[in-house]
Design a protein around this motif. Structure first.
Motif, PDB file in Angstrom:
ATOM      1  N   HIS A 100       0.880  -1.185   0.000  1.00  0.00           N
ATOM      2  CA  HIS A 100       0.000   0.000   0.000  1.00  0.00           C
ATOM      3  C   HIS A 100       0.912   1.229   0.000  1.00  0.00           C
ATOM      4  CE1 HIS A 100      -3.504   2.357   0.574  1.00  0.00           C
ATOM      5  NE2 HIS A 100      -3.785   2.116   1.834  1.00  0.00           N
TER       6      HIS A 100
ATOM      7  N   LYS B  30       8.901 -14.842 -11.362  1.00  0.00           N
ATOM      8  CA  LYS B  30       8.079 -15.010 -10.146  1.00  0.00           C
ATOM      9  C   LYS B  30       8.752 -15.846  -9.055  1.00  0.00           C
ATOM     10  CE  LYS B  30       3.394 -14.160 -11.530  1.00  0.00           C
ATOM     11  NZ  LYS B  30       2.056 -14.568 -11.305  1.00  0.00           N
TER      12      LYS B  30
ATOM     13  N   ARG C  48       8.397  -8.271  -7.290  1.00  0.00           N
ATOM     14  CA  ARG C  48       7.364  -7.575  -8.059  1.00  0.00           C
ATOM     15  C   ARG C  48       7.935  -6.276  -8.597  1.00  0.00           C
ATOM     16  NH1 ARG C  48       1.139  -8.308  -6.216  1.00  0.00           N
ATOM     17  NH2 ARG C  48       1.172 -10.539  -6.602  1.00  0.00           N
ATOM     18  N   LEU C  49       7.360  -5.817  -9.664  1.00  0.00           N
ATOM     19  CA  LEU C  49       7.747  -4.495 -10.147  1.00  0.00           C
ATOM     20  C   LEU C  49       6.973  -3.499  -9.291  1.00  0.00           C
ATOM     21  CD1 LEU C  49       9.114  -2.574 -12.043  1.00  0.00           C
ATOM     22  CD2 LEU C  49       7.446  -3.105 -13.787  1.00  0.00           C
TER      23      LEU C  49
ATOM     24  N   GLY D  47       5.381  -0.292  -7.601  1.00  0.00           N
ATOM     25  CA  GLY D  47       4.872   0.911  -8.255  1.00  0.00           C
ATOM     26  C   GLY D  47       4.086   0.577  -9.519  1.00  0.00           C
ATOM     27  N   PHE D  48       3.896  -0.706  -9.767  1.00  0.00           N
ATOM     28  CA  PHE D  48       3.093  -1.155 -10.905  1.00  0.00           C
ATOM     29  C   PHE D  48       1.928  -1.982 -10.392  1.00  0.00           C
ATOM     30  CE2 PHE D  48       4.071  -1.014 -15.508  1.00  0.00           C
ATOM     31  CZ  PHE D  48       4.994   0.016 -15.471  1.00  0.00           C
TER      32      PHE D  48
ATOM     33  N   ARG E 182      -5.234  -2.657  -7.535  1.00  0.00           N
ATOM     34  CA  ARG E 182      -6.454  -3.436  -7.406  1.00  0.00           C
ATOM     35  C   ARG E 182      -7.574  -2.882  -8.272  1.00  0.00           C
ATOM     36  NH1 ARG E 182      -8.694  -6.686  -3.584  1.00  0.00           N
ATOM     37  NH2 ARG E 182      -6.741  -7.788  -3.756  1.00  0.00           N
TER      38      ARG E 182
ATOM     39  N   TYR F 217       3.576  -9.903 -20.373  1.00  0.00           N
ATOM     40  CA  TYR F 217       3.229 -10.230 -18.977  1.00  0.00           C
ATOM     41  C   TYR F 217       2.397  -9.102 -18.361  1.00  0.00           C
ATOM     42  CZ  TYR F 217       3.916 -11.005 -13.930  1.00  0.00           C
ATOM     43  OH  TYR F 217       3.720 -11.188 -12.585  1.00  0.00           O
TER      44      TYR F 217
ATOM     45  N   ASN G 149       1.475   2.938 -11.018  1.00  0.00           N
ATOM     46  CA  ASN G 149       0.544   3.566 -10.077  1.00  0.00           C
ATOM     47  C   ASN G 149       1.188   4.811  -9.476  1.00  0.00           C
ATOM     48  OD1 ASN G 149       2.049   2.766  -7.693  1.00  0.00           O
ATOM     49  ND2 ASN G 149       1.268   0.692  -8.021  1.00  0.00           N
TER      50      ASN G 149
HETATM   51  N1  ACO Z   1       4.736  -6.933 -10.498  1.00  0.00           N
HETATM   52  C1  ACO Z   1       4.645  -8.160 -11.052  1.00  0.00           C
HETATM   53  N2  ACO Z   1       3.501  -8.855 -11.102  1.00  0.00           N
HETATM   54  C2  ACO Z   1       2.409  -8.295 -10.562  1.00  0.00           C
HETATM   55  C3  ACO Z   1       2.439  -7.028  -9.988  1.00  0.00           C
HETATM   56  C4  ACO Z   1       3.665  -6.331  -9.959  1.00  0.00           C
HETATM   57  N3  ACO Z   1       3.759  -5.134  -9.427  1.00  0.00           N
HETATM   58  N4  ACO Z   1       1.212  -6.724  -9.524  1.00  0.00           N
HETATM   59  C5  ACO Z   1       0.433  -7.766  -9.813  1.00  0.00           C
HETATM   60  N5  ACO Z   1       1.150  -8.723 -10.453  1.00  0.00           N
HETATM   61  C6  ACO Z   1       0.655  -9.979 -11.003  1.00  0.00           C
HETATM   62  C7  ACO Z   1       0.422 -10.994  -9.909  1.00  0.00           C
HETATM   63  O1  ACO Z   1       1.569 -11.793  -9.680  1.00  0.00           O
HETATM   64  C8  ACO Z   1      -0.734 -11.778 -10.471  1.00  0.00           C
HETATM   65  O2  ACO Z   1      -0.212 -12.627 -11.469  1.00  0.00           O
HETATM   66  P1  ACO Z   1      -0.927 -14.081 -11.750  1.00  0.00           P
HETATM   67  O3  ACO Z   1      -2.277 -13.759 -12.301  1.00  0.00           O
HETATM   68  O4  ACO Z   1      -0.012 -14.740 -12.710  1.00  0.00           O
HETATM   69  O5  ACO Z   1      -0.977 -14.774 -10.416  1.00  0.00           O
HETATM   70  C9  ACO Z   1      -1.572 -10.719 -11.185  1.00  0.00           C
HETATM   71  O6  ACO Z   1      -0.628  -9.693 -11.558  1.00  0.00           O
HETATM   72  C10 ACO Z   1      -2.669 -10.124 -10.325  1.00  0.00           C
HETATM   73  O7  ACO Z   1      -2.059  -9.641  -9.127  1.00  0.00           O
HETATM   74  P2  ACO Z   1      -2.779  -9.552  -7.726  1.00  0.00           P
HETATM   75  O8  ACO Z   1      -1.741  -9.555  -6.661  1.00  0.00           O
HETATM   76  O9  ACO Z   1      -3.868 -10.588  -7.673  1.00  0.00           O
HETATM   77  O10 ACO Z   1      -3.473  -8.137  -7.846  1.00  0.00           O
HETATM   78  P3  ACO Z   1      -4.090  -7.330  -6.644  1.00  0.00           P
HETATM   79  O11 ACO Z   1      -5.166  -6.501  -7.218  1.00  0.00           O
HETATM   80  O12 ACO Z   1      -4.452  -8.228  -5.506  1.00  0.00           O
HETATM   81  O13 ACO Z   1      -2.853  -6.462  -6.156  1.00  0.00           O
HETATM   82  C11 ACO Z   1      -1.300  -4.721  -5.850  1.00  0.00           C
HETATM   83  C12 ACO Z   1      -2.692  -5.116  -6.378  1.00  0.00           C
HETATM   84  C13 ACO Z   1      -1.139  -5.168  -4.394  1.00  0.00           C
HETATM   85  C14 ACO Z   1      -1.187  -3.203  -5.909  1.00  0.00           C
HETATM   86  C15 ACO Z   1      -0.232  -5.394  -6.763  1.00  0.00           C
HETATM   87  O14 ACO Z   1      -0.381  -4.963  -8.093  1.00  0.00           O
HETATM   88  C16 ACO Z   1       1.191  -5.109  -6.269  1.00  0.00           C
HETATM   89  O15 ACO Z   1       1.699  -5.820  -5.405  1.00  0.00           O
HETATM   90  N6  ACO Z   1       1.855  -4.057  -6.835  1.00  0.00           N
HETATM   91  C17 ACO Z   1       3.182  -3.694  -6.352  1.00  0.00           C
HETATM   92  C18 ACO Z   1       3.070  -2.905  -5.063  1.00  0.00           C
HETATM   93  C19 ACO Z   1       2.537  -1.515  -5.278  1.00  0.00           C
HETATM   94  O16 ACO Z   1       2.978  -0.804  -6.173  1.00  0.00           O
HETATM   95  N7  ACO Z   1       1.597  -1.103  -4.414  1.00  0.00           N
HETATM   96  C20 ACO Z   1       1.017   0.248  -4.456  1.00  0.00           C
HETATM   97  C21 ACO Z   1      -0.417   0.182  -4.896  1.00  0.00           C
HETATM   98  S1  ACO Z   1      -1.072   1.806  -5.039  1.00  0.00           S
HETATM   99  C22 ACO Z   1      -1.339   2.278  -3.460  1.00  0.00           C
HETATM  100  O17 ACO Z   1      -1.566   1.552  -2.551  1.00  0.00           O
HETATM  101  C23 ACO Z   1      -1.256   3.701  -3.244  1.00  0.00           C
END
Ligand code: ACO
Length: 427
Positions: free
Chosen positions: A264, A295, A300-301, A303-304, A307, A352, A361
């Motif tokens: 978050h 994976k 994770r990348l 900032g990308f 939800r 991907y 984001n």
């Molecule tokens: N890098 C690589 N893969 C990712 C990323 C990422 N940043 N985000 C999602 N994915 C992939 C997941 O591995 C999953 O792959 P799969 O379908 O093969 O299993 C798919 O995309 C869906 O991901 P979820 O985790 O189910 O998506 P969710 O909506 O639950 O998560 C979140 C959203 C937590 C923001 C996620 O994208 C993430 O971890 N991002 C990186 C952290 C981040 O930037 N957070 C800030 C969010 S903005 C804020 O809070 C202000």
């Protein structure tokens, strides 16, 4: 248009009322489902659950739209200020000149901390995480304002809201100064909200920090862009805590805790750490992207992805532009910006990320701009918390109109009933 949906469970058919929002979002009202059928719904992570009806913020994640009380975020970032947008979020309308003046004066009136509160800062050990200090001190404010713990009218709410919004930046700056072993700077009555924060962070008794107005504007825009984002993790936490009729101080302190995590608000720190790692290990952007896609390493990348946004986060576009302007203005050639831009370009072309609809984001560029402003990394999420405060306050107030405590159900999967064995009889 139909106003109910039918759900068939075995032989039983139930009608679920359909609720339609002002932007035509549709929801099934399942509030009587358990009473009528014995079933609850299950939705881990609440990805498909509307926890409330709200008038405050609208997001269309597919189109990349964000509006506060109907106003586009792009318009507000360009033409409004953080304080004016805070008023809008809390009270529902943009203020007229008199209302804005009165609201701003409240911030000046309440910006100081009681001397007693100052002592709290000395009790935290060196290197205490500023988010922990912020949450603790916000909670401790409740001890100093017992008259604001029960809010039954608008005036008391305004007093509590203004105190929190004004003092949060003083607390944040004090925690930084204390950690640095520096003299605490009192807030300045004639400085604007963002300018005052920079003053408390960076002035010295013998040398007043005088940033360029464009940098003050950039920080103000960062606060404004973070001001609300409907029912995200920290805001839902604030509403959840508030639904028990817990006071506003306790509720926003809980919001700070929820915001802290790297999935978050902590993502802005994680992004900069990721960029630092790519640089320190001399990784190519495509190698790093391959590690993410692989994976296995759980990378994770940062900032990308989001939800809700399955398109560009509109805040990311605004921050990226501001970031480029600030760096140009300060004549900074930050290699982190170049890496971030390359990462973005590579990811946006990669199957991907395209398949999963992962876009930058708000956190992707905010760390780079905060670095340029001289804000240390450990304060990035604190900046987010200062910005989010009006949203939490507005959402808490909206929640306070409901008398229902938030209390989800579960599907229990543990052991069924068993009898207690004294310790000597257990294997
Ligand atoms: N890098 C690589 N893969 C990712 C990323 C990422 N940043 N985000 C999602 N994915 C992939 C997941 O591995 C999953 O792959 P799969 O379908 O093969 O299993 C798919 O995309 C869906 O991901 P979820 O985790 O189910 O998506 P969710 O909506 O639950 O998560 C979140 C959203 C937590 C923001 C996620 O994208 C993430 O971890 N991002 C990186 C952290 C981040 O930037 N957070 C800030 C969010 S903005 C804020 O809070 C202000």
């Amino acid at each position: 248009m139909v106003d109910t949906a039918s759900l068939q469970i075995g032989d039983q058919s139930v009608e679920l009322p359909i609720v339609v929002g002002s932007e035509d979002e549709k929801a099934l009202d399942i509030s009587k489902l358990r009473a009528e059928t014995g079933y609850v719904t299950i939705d881990p992570g609440y990805g498909n659950t509307g926890s409330c009806q709200s008038d405050i913020t609208f997001i269309d994640g597919d189109e990349g739209i964000l509006r506060y009380r109907g106003y586009a975020i792009e318009d507000l970032a360009e033409r409004s200020t953080f304080i004016e947008s805070a008023y809008l979020l809390i009270w529902g309308e943009l203020p007229n000149a008199g209302q804005l003046n009165e609201f701003s004066e409240l911030f000046t009136k309440h910006q100081m901390l009681r001397e007693g509160i100052k002592h709290h800062f000395n009790l935290f050990p060196p290197n205490s995480p500023p988010m922990a200090v912020l949450s603790s001190v916000l909670n401790a404010l409740a001890c100093y304002y017992p008259e604001l713990l029960e809010i039954n009218d608008e005036d008391t709410f305004t007093e509590a809201a203004a105190r929190i919004m004004s003092k949060v930046r003083t607390i944040a700056a004090y925690s930084h100064r204390q950690q640095q072993g520096h003299h605490i700077m009192y807030p300045h009555p004639e400085k604007s909200y963002a300018e005052n924060f920079l003053h408390m962070m960076f002035s010295q008794p013998y040398n007043e920090f005088q940033p360029d107005p464009e940098l003050i504007k950039a920080l103000d825009v960062i606060f404004l862009l973070h001001a609300d984002h409907e029912q995200n993790c920290s805001t839902s936490t604030v509403r959840m805590v508030g639904s028990s009729e817990a006071n506003l101080f306790a509720s926003v302190a809980a919001g700070v805790s929820a915001l802290w995590g790297p999935l978050h608000g902590g993502a802005n720190v994680a992004v900069v750490e990721m960029l630092e790692r790519i640089r320190a290990e001399n990784l190519s952007v495509s190698d790093f992207v391959s590690q993410v896609k692989d994976k296995k390493a759980g990378i994770r990348l940062m900032g990308f992805g989001h939800r809700v946004y399955k398109n560009f986060d509109p805040r990311a576009k605004i921050i990226k532009k501001s970031c480029e302007e600030v760096l140009a203005k300060l004549n900074i050639d930050d290699p982190m910006l170049a890496i971030a831009e390359e990462l973005e370009a590579v990811a946006l072309e990669d199957e991907y990320f395209i398949q999963r609809k992962l876009y930058p984001n708000v956190d992707f560029y905010s760390g780079v701009i905060l670095r340029a402003l001289g804000i240390p990394k450990e304060m990035f999420t604190v900046i987010f918390a200062i910005g989010r405060m009006p949203g939490w306050i507005a959402q808490w107030y909206e929640e306070s109109k409901s008398t229902k405590i938030c209390r989800p159900r579960q599907v229990y999967t543990g052991p069924v009933e068993r009898s207690y064995q004294p310790v000597g009889q257990r294997s």
